[in-house]
Scaffold this motif. Structure first.
Motif, PDB file in Angstrom:
ATOM      1  N   LEU A 165       0.820  -1.219   0.000  1.00 10.29           N
ATOM      2  CA  LEU A 165       0.000   0.000   0.000  1.00 10.29           C
ATOM      3  C   LEU A 165       0.851   1.265   0.000  1.00 10.29           C
ATOM      4  O   LEU A 165       0.447   2.281  -0.567  1.00 10.29           O
ATOM      5  CB  LEU A 165      -0.955  -0.006   1.203  1.00 10.29           C
ATOM      6  CG  LEU A 165      -2.060  -1.055   1.161  1.00 10.29           C
ATOM      7  CD1 LEU A 165      -2.832  -1.072   2.474  1.00 10.29           C
ATOM      8  CD2 LEU A 165      -3.001  -0.817  -0.014  1.00 10.29           C
ATOM      9  N   GLU A 166       2.031   1.208   0.605  1.00  8.86           N
ATOM     10  CA  GLU A 166       2.914   2.382   0.659  1.00  8.86           C
ATOM     11  C   GLU A 166       3.460   2.760  -0.713  1.00  8.86           C
ATOM     12  O   GLU A 166       3.957   3.858  -0.902  1.00  8.86           O
ATOM     13  CB  GLU A 166       4.049   2.148   1.652  1.00  8.86           C
ATOM     14  CG  GLU A 166       3.562   2.203   3.094  1.00  8.86           C
ATOM     15  CD  GLU A 166       4.636   1.834   4.106  1.00  8.86           C
ATOM     16  OE1 GLU A 166       5.795   1.559   3.698  1.00  8.86           O
ATOM     17  OE2 GLU A 166       4.315   1.818   5.302  1.00  8.86           O
ATOM     18  N   LYS A 167       3.342   1.874  -1.673  1.00  9.40           N
ATOM     19  CA  LYS A 167       3.783   2.169  -3.037  1.00  9.40           C
ATOM     20  C   LYS A 167       2.767   3.034  -3.790  1.00  9.40           C
ATOM     21  O   LYS A 167       3.038   3.501  -4.875  1.00  9.40           O
ATOM     22  CB  LYS A 167       4.024   0.868  -3.805  1.00  9.40           C
ATOM     23  CG  LYS A 167       5.158   0.045  -3.241  1.00  9.40           C
ATOM     24  CD  LYS A 167       5.337  -1.248  -4.004  1.00  9.40           C
ATOM     25  CE  LYS A 167       6.500  -2.030  -3.404  1.00  9.40           C
ATOM     26  NZ  LYS A 167       6.744  -3.277  -4.106  1.00  9.40           N
ATOM     27  N   LEU A 168       1.594   3.209  -3.193  1.00  4.77           N
ATOM     28  CA  LEU A 168       0.519   3.976  -3.825  1.00  4.77           C
ATOM     29  C   LEU A 168       0.609   5.450  -3.453  1.00  4.77           C
ATOM     30  O   LEU A 168       1.195   5.799  -2.423  1.00  4.77           O
ATOM     31  CB  LEU A 168      -0.837   3.427  -3.366  1.00  4.77           C
ATOM     32  CG  LEU A 168      -1.127   1.968  -3.714  1.00  4.77           C
ATOM     33  CD1 LEU A 168      -2.368   1.498  -2.969  1.00  4.77           C
ATOM     34  CD2 LEU A 168      -1.322   1.820  -5.206  1.00  4.77           C
ATOM     35  N   PRO A 169      -0.008   6.328  -4.249  1.00  6.72           N
ATOM     36  CA  PRO A 169      -0.067   7.745  -3.886  1.00  6.72           C
ATOM     37  C   PRO A 169      -0.786   7.928  -2.539  1.00  6.72           C
ATOM     38  O   PRO A 169      -1.654   7.130  -2.169  1.00  6.72           O
ATOM     39  CB  PRO A 169      -0.888   8.372  -5.017  1.00  6.72           C
ATOM     40  CG  PRO A 169      -0.795   7.406  -6.157  1.00  6.72           C
ATOM     41  CD  PRO A 169      -0.631   6.056  -5.544  1.00  6.72           C
ATOM     42  N   ASP A 170      -0.434   8.980  -1.814  1.00 10.01           N
ATOM     43  CA  ASP A 170      -0.958   9.230  -0.466  1.00 10.01           C
ATOM     44  C   ASP A 170      -2.483   9.237  -0.407  1.00 10.01           C
ATOM     45  O   ASP A 170      -3.077   8.637   0.490  1.00 10.01           O
ATOM     46  CB  ASP A 170      -0.416  10.551   0.095  1.00 10.01           C
ATOM     47  CG  ASP A 170       1.070  10.466   0.404  1.00 10.01           C
ATOM     48  OD1 ASP A 170       1.590   9.342   0.549  1.00 10.01           O
ATOM     49  OD2 ASP A 170       1.718  11.526   0.504  1.00 10.01           O
ATOM     50  N   LYS A 171      -3.110   9.933  -1.347  1.00 14.40           N
ATOM     51  CA  LYS A 171      -4.578  10.045  -1.312  1.00 14.40           C
ATOM     52  C   LYS A 171      -5.231   8.678  -1.494  1.00 14.40           C
ATOM     53  O   LYS A 171      -6.192   8.337  -0.801  1.00 14.40           O
ATOM     54  CB  LYS A 171      -5.063  11.018  -2.384  1.00 14.40           C
ATOM     55  CG  LYS A 171      -6.537  11.370  -2.267  1.00 14.40           C
ATOM     56  CD  LYS A 171      -6.941  12.380  -3.327  1.00 14.40           C
ATOM     57  CE  LYS A 171      -7.270  13.687  -2.658  1.00 14.40           C
ATOM     58  NZ  LYS A 171      -7.764  14.698  -3.579  1.00 14.40           N
ATOM     59  N   LYS A 172      -4.692   7.885  -2.397  1.00 14.02           N
ATOM     60  CA  LYS A 172      -5.233   6.548  -2.649  1.00 14.02           C
ATOM     61  C   LYS A 172      -5.066   5.669  -1.404  1.00 14.02           C
ATOM     62  O   LYS A 172      -5.958   4.920  -1.041  1.00 14.02           O
ATOM     63  CB  LYS A 172      -4.527   5.925  -3.849  1.00 14.02           C
ATOM     64  CG  LYS A 172      -5.309   4.828  -4.522  1.00 14.02           C
ATOM     65  CD  LYS A 172      -4.625   4.370  -5.790  1.00 14.02           C
ATOM     66  CE  LYS A 172      -5.077   5.210  -6.961  1.00 14.02           C
ATOM     67  NZ  LYS A 172      -4.743   4.652  -8.266  1.00 14.02           N
TER      68      LYS A 172
END
Length: 189
Positions: free
Chosen positions: A123-130
């Motif tokens: 999940l940390e690989k995703l953009p902050d908002k996502k």
């Protein structure tokens, strides 16, 4: 739709005839939905009863302006998910006890934390908002409308973002071990 809203309004007021009408209108479709996932006539019948019992008990909270069909099948889907969680955790325990060490509380805790850390790393690989949208949905249990207000986007955008994250996780976990895949299916999907 307007007639359905009238029945929902009457149900909210405790009208048993409105309840019976909604039961007659939806029970067979709900039963078919249950059969599709549960593969058991008895379990599907229990699903219909449980869902309508839940509807009756929570009738004051119903919103006649919302789509009753969607609400009903959301409740049913959640009941089915709970059924499988229960089955995996409680009913299949005996099969797995032979494979586990006699004192596995520490091992179980470590395994769970390891799986959770792997999911969080993805999940940390995703953009902050996502990430935030997904955490609010899956880890805090907030609805799309609640998340939309918190994040400042439309509920449809929230739904789209969650679908994208689920697809991302599914793709990354395809080749993972059964424990990670089970965790994904039970708690993320």
């Amino acid at each position: 739709m307007i007639q359905e809203q009238a029945f929902v309004k009457q149900l909210k007021e405790g009208n048993i005839h409105a309840f019976n009408h909604l039961f007659d209108s939806y029970s067979s479709r709900l039963y078919g939905f249950g059969i599709k996932y549960l593969k058991s006539e008895t379990d599907a019948e229990e699903l219909v009863q449980d869902v309508f019992l839940k509807i009756w008990r929570n009738r004051e909270k119903l919103k006649e302006e919302e789509n009753f069909h969607s609400y009903l099948f959301t409740v049913a889907f959640n009941q089915i998910r709970d059924y499988f969680r229960y089955k995996v955790v409680f009913l299949d325990v005996d099969e797995h006890l032979e494979l586990m060490p006699s004192d596995n509380s520490t091992e179980t805790t470590i395994t769970y934390r390891s799986v959770l850390e792997q999911i969080k790393a993805l999940l940390e690989k995703l953009p902050d908002k996502k990430q935030k949208i997904f955490y609010l949905s899956r880890f805090e249990g907030k609805s799309a409308k609640e998340i939309a207000v918190i994040v400042g986007v439309s509920p449809k955008t929230v739904d789209n973002q969650i679908s994208e994250v689920i697809g991302f996780l599914r793709e990354r976990l395809k080749e993972s071990g059964p424990l990670l895949w089970l965790f994904y299916w039970l708690f993320i999907q």
